[in-house]
Design a protein around this motif. Structure first.
Motif, mmCIF file in Angstrom:
data_model
loop_
_atom_site.group_PDB
_atom_site.id
_atom_site.type_symbol
_atom_site.label_atom_id
_atom_site.label_comp_id
_atom_site.label_asym_id
_atom_site.label_seq_id
_atom_site.Cartn_x
_atom_site.Cartn_y
_atom_site.Cartn_z
ATOM 1 N N TRP A 67 7.781 24.634 -31.425
ATOM 2 C CA TRP A 67 8.116 24.875 -29.993
ATOM 3 C C TRP A 67 9.362 25.869 -30.417
ATOM 4 C CZ3 TRP A 67 6.486 24.487 -24.737
ATOM 5 C CH2 TRP A 67 5.448 23.829 -24.780
ATOM 6 N N LEU A 68 9.403 27.107 -30.176
ATOM 7 C CA LEU A 68 10.526 27.984 -30.241
ATOM 8 C C LEU A 68 10.906 28.293 -28.809
ATOM 9 C CD1 LEU A 68 9.451 30.131 -33.132
ATOM 10 C CD2 LEU A 68 10.822 28.236 -33.218
ATOM 11 N N LEU A 69 11.853 27.815 -28.095
ATOM 12 C CA LEU A 69 12.499 27.959 -26.715
ATOM 13 C C LEU A 69 13.834 28.623 -26.869
ATOM 14 C CD1 LEU A 69 11.760 24.485 -25.803
ATOM 15 C CD2 LEU A 69 10.200 26.363 -25.288
ATOM 16 N N ALA A 115 18.179 35.132 -30.981
ATOM 17 C CA ALA A 115 18.322 33.905 -32.058
ATOM 18 C C ALA A 115 16.797 33.309 -32.304
ATOM 19 C CB ALA A 115 19.188 32.883 -31.538
ATOM 20 N N LEU A 116 16.074 33.327 -31.169
ATOM 21 C CA LEU A 116 14.836 32.836 -31.399
ATOM 22 C C LEU A 116 13.818 33.674 -32.344
ATOM 23 C CD1 LEU A 116 12.443 31.833 -28.241
ATOM 24 C CD2 LEU A 116 11.779 33.244 -29.975
ATOM 25 N N SER A 117 13.960 35.010 -31.847
ATOM 26 C CA SER A 117 13.154 36.016 -32.537
ATOM 27 C C SER A 117 13.462 36.322 -34.030
ATOM 28 C CB SER A 117 13.714 37.478 -32.040
ATOM 29 O OG SER A 117 13.120 38.418 -32.630
ATOM 30 N N LYS A 151 4.754 17.713 -33.773
ATOM 31 C CA LYS A 151 5.376 18.637 -32.905
ATOM 32 C C LYS A 151 6.984 18.689 -33.200
ATOM 33 C CE LYS A 151 4.190 18.196 -28.590
ATOM 34 N NZ LYS A 151 3.999 17.825 -27.238
ATOM 35 N N ASN A 152 7.509 19.978 -33.514
ATOM 36 C CA ASN A 152 8.875 20.433 -33.863
ATOM 37 C C ASN A 152 9.306 21.078 -32.355
ATOM 38 O OD1 ASN A 152 8.923 19.361 -36.425
ATOM 39 N ND2 ASN A 152 7.513 20.594 -36.597
ATOM 40 N N VAL A 153 10.278 20.796 -31.940
ATOM 41 C CA VAL A 153 10.996 21.628 -30.843
ATOM 42 C C VAL A 153 12.166 22.101 -31.191
ATOM 43 C CG1 VAL A 153 11.601 21.742 -28.267
ATOM 44 C CG2 VAL A 153 9.685 19.907 -29.186
ATOM 45 N N HIS A 154 12.291 23.698 -31.047
ATOM 46 C CA HIS A 154 13.744 24.122 -31.247
ATOM 47 C C HIS A 154 14.231 25.096 -30.187
ATOM 48 C CE1 HIS A 154 13.110 23.236 -35.804
ATOM 49 N NE2 HIS A 154 11.737 23.667 -35.431
ATOM 50 N N VAL A 155 15.370 24.844 -29.921
ATOM 51 C CA VAL A 155 16.049 25.585 -28.632
ATOM 52 C C VAL A 155 17.115 26.385 -29.192
ATOM 53 C CG1 VAL A 155 17.177 25.197 -26.576
ATOM 54 C CG2 VAL A 155 15.386 23.468 -27.355
ATOM 55 N N PHE A 156 17.117 27.690 -28.839
ATOM 56 C CA PHE A 156 18.002 28.690 -29.286
ATOM 57 C C PHE A 156 18.885 29.007 -28.146
ATOM 58 C CE2 PHE A 156 14.027 28.727 -31.962
ATOM 59 C CZ PHE A 156 14.828 28.748 -33.070
ATOM 60 N N GLU A 157 20.184 29.588 -28.575
ATOM 61 C CA GLU A 157 20.874 29.936 -27.523
ATOM 62 C C GLU A 157 20.614 31.404 -26.978
ATOM 63 O OE1 GLU A 157 24.111 28.957 -26.308
ATOM 64 O OE2 GLU A 157 23.306 27.176 -26.928
ATOM 65 N N ALA A 215 2.569 28.070 -33.042
ATOM 66 C CA ALA A 215 4.037 28.412 -32.670
ATOM 67 C C ALA A 215 3.777 28.831 -31.058
ATOM 68 C CB ALA A 215 4.620 29.447 -33.442
ATOM 69 N N LEU A 216 4.469 27.850 -30.107
ATOM 70 C CA LEU A 216 4.524 28.143 -28.776
ATOM 71 C C LEU A 216 5.926 28.923 -28.668
ATOM 72 C CD1 LEU A 216 3.035 25.175 -27.193
ATOM 73 C CD2 LEU A 216 2.383 27.786 -26.172
ATOM 74 N N VAL A 217 5.886 30.094 -28.278
ATOM 75 C CA VAL A 217 7.127 30.956 -28.135
ATOM 76 C C VAL A 217 7.467 31.080 -26.884
ATOM 77 C CG1 VAL A 217 8.324 33.038 -28.998
ATOM 78 C CG2 VAL A 217 6.566 31.909 -30.436
#
Length: 258
Positions: A248-250, A22-24, A12-18, A210-212
């Protein structure tokens, strides 16, 4: 991009965007890289979509550099869930994806697999499963050696504020379905009531999920799944545990309770 790294699960990888913007941007690069890898490796790239805000987040793929650099002829597109309505109906996940994404990229029309909207929910689910079995037989869709279920290359999932994924809702018996690939629901707690949906064995056999997730309205289920939040139900999103990679892209609003 802030990355909180591996979390609770080795896959599991978790990425948080401003921002959602930026997520897109990051989602487009993520999908393009996987597309290139799978097209080279197996000559096809099987992508599963859902509806909702996920489709909006795919918008960077129809811009440079991706619109010209991706080999769209290798893409095969499916839906993890679909509302049993005509394709031109405003509730159709197909229509949402077509208007915002599919009509803007040169994926061959024969590689886009929508449900048969002339059938009942039950018959549409059976028909869609037959279609996927045919593509497994032809080698377009891989098979999980671990489970025997179809192994899609990339499953792009959104999530509802209640923690539902696809059309698998909290507390609904379908979240426990272990044998069917695709099933149907006639009493969806969120309209429209009739839908088809992939089951968790198919979702979790994916090579990549990918959980967006964007927006403060999704912060609670994110907190329950990735943080130390609690809920009276096991949320469906907590049951997304693929044999492959889960990313995860949050945006920061969705991650605000972490």
């Amino acid at each position: 991009m802030a990355t909180t790294g591996k979390n609770k699960n080795k896959n599991k990888n978790v990425h948080v965007f401003e921002s959602e913007e930026a997520l897109s941007v990051s989602l487009a690069k993520y999908a393009a890289d996987l597309s290139e890898n799978f097209a080279k490796q197996k000559g096809s790239f099987t992508v599963v979509l859902t509806g909702g805000s996920l489709i909006k987040s795919l918008r960077q793929l129809v811009e440079a550099p991706y619109i010209d650099s991706i080999d769209w002829s290798k893409w095969h597109v499916f839906w993890a869930d679909e509302r049993v309505v005509p394709k031109n109906h405003p509730d159709s996940n197909y229509l949402l994806a077509y208007d915002a994404f599919l009509s803007k990229v040169p994926i061959p029309s024969g590689n886009v697999y929508a449900i048969n909207d002339a059938l009942s929910a039950e018959a549409a689910a059976d028909d869609y499963e037959t279609c996927i079995k045919h593509l497994v037989h032809n080698g377009i869709i891989s098979v999980s050696e671990a489970t025997g279920f179809p192994k899609f290359d990339l499953m792009l999932l959104g999530m509802g504020p209640d923690g539902h994924v696809a059309s698998l809702f909290p507390g609904h018996p379908l979240v426990q379905e272990k044998k069917k690939w695709i099933t149907f629901i006639k009493e969806s707690p969120k309209p429209p009531p009739e839908r088809i949906t992939f089951t968790f064995p198919v979702i979790n056999s994916s090579a990549n999920i990918a959980l967006v997730v964007a927006g403060a309205g999704k912060a609670h289920p994110v907190h329950v799944t990735l943080g130390n939040g609690e809920d009276s139900h096991v949320l469906p999103v907590q049951m997304v545990l693929p044999e492959g990679e889960l990313t995860w892209l949050l945006d920061k609003d969705a991650a605000s309770k972490l």
